[in-house]
Design an enzyme around this catalytic site. Structure first.
Site, mmCIF file in Angstrom:
data_model
loop_
_atom_site.group_PDB
_atom_site.id
_atom_site.type_symbol
_atom_site.label_atom_id
_atom_site.label_comp_id
_atom_site.label_asym_id
_atom_site.label_seq_id
_atom_site.Cartn_x
_atom_site.Cartn_y
_atom_site.Cartn_z
ATOM 1 N N ARG A 85 -36.347 -17.100 10.390
ATOM 2 C CA ARG A 85 -35.226 -15.899 10.502
ATOM 3 C C ARG A 85 -35.024 -15.386 11.676
ATOM 4 N NH1 ARG A 85 -33.464 -11.741 6.627
ATOM 5 N NH2 ARG A 85 -32.353 -10.643 7.748
ATOM 6 N N ARG A 94 -28.271 -15.878 7.646
ATOM 7 C CA ARG A 94 -29.567 -16.208 7.727
ATOM 8 C C ARG A 94 -30.075 -17.419 6.884
ATOM 9 N NH1 ARG A 94 -28.952 -10.989 4.591
ATOM 10 N NH2 ARG A 94 -27.885 -10.575 6.525
ATOM 11 N N ASP A 97 -33.709 -14.911 3.600
ATOM 12 C CA ASP A 97 -33.792 -13.539 3.436
ATOM 13 C C ASP A 97 -34.975 -13.110 2.211
ATOM 14 O OD1 ASP A 97 -33.498 -10.939 4.021
ATOM 15 O OD2 ASP A 97 -31.605 -10.480 2.840
ATOM 16 N N ASP A 99 -36.429 -9.991 0.258
ATOM 17 C CA ASP A 99 -36.469 -8.597 -0.010
ATOM 18 C C ASP A 99 -37.213 -7.988 -1.020
ATOM 19 O OD1 ASP A 99 -34.224 -8.151 2.155
ATOM 20 O OD2 ASP A 99 -32.767 -8.494 0.900
#
Length: 162
Positions: A85, A94, A97, A99
Site C-alpha cells: 500500500r 490502492r 485499504d 479501514d
C-alpha cells in the site's frame, strides 16, 4: 481489556483486487487477540470523488478483539504495508485499504484514528457489505446502517457472484 466487536472495511482496485481482498481476510485471522466473526460477500463499486481509476472490490469483516483501537489500527496498517500500500495522494488507487469502521459503540477522535470511520455513513460501498453481516448495526451519532444505506440508493454497488 474485555473483547470488543469491531468492523473492518476492505477494499482494493490495483493488481488483482478480488484476490487481494480475499488474502487480506486471511491476514485478519492472524491479528493477535482477535477472532474473525463474519465476512460479507465481495462487492464491486466505482471509485468515489477521484479521477479515472479502476473499480474497487470491497467487503466488510466483523471481528472480536482484545486489542485497543489504536493497536488494532496499527495491525491493519501493517497488513496494508505487506500488500504494498502506498499513499501518494488522498483517494489514490490502492493495492489494499483496511479501514477500522466501528470499534464497539465507541466514538474516538485522536490524531490518525477516527471511529466511526469518517464518511462511512454516506458510502454505499461500506454500508451494503456491513448491512449484509450486521443489518441491525448502529453507527454512533448517525443512525442505523439500514436507514443510511437507503439514503445512498443512487450509488452503484454490485454484489459479486460467489
Amino acid at each position: 481489556m474485555a473483547a470488543v466487536k469491531a468492523f473492518v472495511g476492505l477494499g482494493a482496485n490495483l493488481g488483482k483486487p478480488e484476490a487481494q481482498v480475499r488474502r487480506a481476510i486471511i491476514g485478519l485471522k492472524a491479528i493477535p487477540k482477535t477472532r474473525l466473526l463474519a465476512v460479507s460477500s465481495l462487492y464491486r463499486s466505482a471509485p468515489v470523488g477521484v479521477g479515472a481509476q479502476p473499480e474497487f472490490v470491497n467487503a466488510v469483516a466483523a471481528i472480536e478483539t482484545g486489542l485497543s483501537a489504536r493497536a488494532l489500527l496499527d495491525e491493519l496498517l501493517a497488513i496494508e504495508a505487506r500488500f504494498g500500500r502506498r499513499r501518494d495522494f488522498p483517494g489514490a488507487p490502492r493495492t489494499l485499504d483496511l479501514d477500522l469502521l466501528l470499534y464497539g459503540d465507541r466514538v474516538i477522535a485522536e490524531p490518525g484514528l477516527v471511529v466511526p470511520h469518517p464518511r462511512m455513513y454516506e458510502r454505499a460501498f461500506v454500508l451494503a457489505p456491513l448491512a449484509e453481516i450486521a443489518p441491525d448495526a448502529l453507527i454512533p451519532g448517525k443512525g442505523s446502517v439500514a436507514a443510511l444505506l437507503a439514503a445512498c440508493k443512487d450509488q452503484k454497488v454490485e454484489k459479486m457472484p460467489g
